[in-house]
Design a protein around this motif. Structure first.
Motif, PDB file in Angstrom:
ATOM      1  N   ALA A 112       0.602  -1.140   0.268  1.00 36.65           N
ATOM      2  CA  ALA A 112       0.105   0.180   0.359  1.00 36.65           C
ATOM      3  C   ALA A 112       0.807   0.958   0.242  1.00 36.65           C
ATOM      4  CB  ALA A 112      -0.852  -0.246   1.727  1.00 36.65           C
ATOM      5  N   SER A 113       0.506   1.847  -0.132  1.00 40.74           N
ATOM      6  CA  SER A 113       0.902   3.535  -0.702  1.00 40.74           C
ATOM      7  C   SER A 113       0.631   4.271   0.273  1.00 40.74           C
ATOM      8  CB  SER A 113       0.727   3.918  -2.308  1.00 40.74           C
ATOM      9  OG  SER A 113      -0.134   3.900  -2.700  1.00 40.74           O
ATOM     10  N   ASP A 114      -0.487   4.330   0.720  1.00 38.46           N
ATOM     11  CA  ASP A 114      -1.726   4.989   2.046  1.00 38.46           C
ATOM     12  C   ASP A 114      -0.862   5.545   3.557  1.00 38.46           C
ATOM     13  OD1 ASP A 114      -3.196   5.146  -0.059  1.00 38.46           O
ATOM     14  OD2 ASP A 114      -4.733   3.838   1.081  1.00 38.46           O
ATOM     15  N   ALA A 161      -7.183  -7.517   2.931  1.00 34.63           N
ATOM     16  CA  ALA A 161      -6.806  -6.411   3.145  1.00 34.63           C
ATOM     17  C   ALA A 161      -7.770  -5.414   3.922  1.00 34.63           C
ATOM     18  CB  ALA A 161      -6.840  -6.890   1.489  1.00 34.63           C
ATOM     19  N   ARG A 202      -6.791  -2.070   6.273  1.00 30.77           N
ATOM     20  CA  ARG A 202      -7.451  -0.766   5.666  1.00 30.77           C
ATOM     21  C   ARG A 202      -7.866  -0.667   6.678  1.00 30.77           C
ATOM     22  NH1 ARG A 202      -7.786  -2.941   0.725  1.00 30.77           N
ATOM     23  NH2 ARG A 202     -10.892  -3.128   1.032  1.00 30.77           N
TER      24      ARG A 202
END
Length: 307
Positions: free
Chosen positions: A26-28, A267, A271
């Motif tokens: 993830a890039s968050d 996932a 999140r």
């Protein structure tokens, strides 16, 4: 807003198969580092995912806003306590702690420290289970089976209840809308005190709920069956959907683009935890929520021991 700094404690099988692929892709958020007691083994895993190895939980806590804990159940209380005391938000594998008293202490500590504490019940984040939950407003019967091909022992009854059957109880009660009244059930063990079979019956208002697990059932199949006012629904292995609503049978396979970790809720669980931390909201599987299923399982074990 700055990206959350995320760490990992424990780099065993579940971390490698389920959590690190999600957290590292993830890039968050920023996956800042990981700690595991055996550095030699841990370093290889860290190198694979290109994350730094951190030499202690204290050092990891000093660098992170949130930490995922995948260490052995016996270590949960000590590890989660240290992280919460350091002011870090925590998502920990189920069960929350090895015994109910320690689990309750962790919930109290998180509340005192005003930190987010979540238990990783991934099935609550499976897209098909979430869809099935919406069909149960007029539900009459719900049954969840999670069997094993041949997994009797080597651990005792209590370990298996907390390690595996807890998933079945938590998912079924969540699908049903929360707490339910235990009506009856059975727990079968072998001469070594290892679990062979469990089946329990609960009731919540109009809905009848059954949970079942056989440790030598010849199959690894997991499925949930729901009978509602107007339809029959079945989800198999969190992957295949079948429904019958008076107009024939509909079989709906999983979308080809959806990953296994998405199907099985890992996932979505990751999140959700990090969004809860970022937004300062209560997570779906908060520590308090996780206690509900653990209290039920503890009751089942105690009653089995008293017979």
């Amino acid at each position: 807003m700055a990206k959350l700094r995320v760490g990992v404690v424990g780099l065993g099988g579940i971390a490698q198969k389920a959590w690190l692929p999600v957290l590292s892709a993830a890039s968050d958020w920023t996956l800042l580092g990981a700690f595991s007691p055996t550095r030699e083994k841990a370093q290889k895993i860290c190198d694979t995912y290109r994350i730094p190895y951190v030499s202690s939980i204290a050092d990891l806590a000093a660098q992170c806003d949130a930490v995922f804990v995948h260490s052995a159940t016996s270590s949960h209380f000590a590890v989660v306590s240290e992280l919460l005391q350091a002011g870090v938000n925590v998502c920990v594998d189920k069960p929350l702690a090895e015994n109910l008293a320690d689990a309750e202490r962790l919930v109290e500590l998180a509340e005192r420290k005003k930190r987010t504490l979540m238990v990783g019940f991934n099935r609550r984040f499976s897209p098909l289970y979430q869809e099935l939950k919406t069909k149960l407003t007029a539900g009459a019967s719900l049954r969840m089976d999670k069997h094993r091909a041949d997994s009797v022992g080597p651990n005792d009854l209590r370990f298996t209840l907390l390690d595996d059957y807890l998933h079945v109880v938590d998912t079924a009660l969540w699908l049903a809308g929360g707490e339910a009244q235990l009506q009856s059930g059975t727990l079968q063990t072998n001469e070594q005190g290892q679990m062979l079979f469990a089946e329990h019956h609960f009731a919540k208002e109009h809905l009848q709920i059954t949970t079942s697990m056989h440790r030598r059932g010849g199959s690894q199949r997991e499925w949930v069956q729901a009978v509602t006012d107007g339809g029959l629904f079945e989800v198999t292995d969190m992957r295949d959907w079948r429904e019958e609503c008076g107009a024939g049978i509909v079989n709906r396979p999983v979308p080809g683009w959806q990953s296994t970790l998405e199907q099985r809720g890992f996932a979505g669980c990751a999140r959700h935890f990090l969004e809860s931390v970022a937004n300062q909201t209560v997570p779906e599987t908060s520590g308090e929520q996780a206690l509900l299923a653990q209290r039920v399982v503890e009751k089942l074990w105690r009653e089995a021991m008293s017979e």
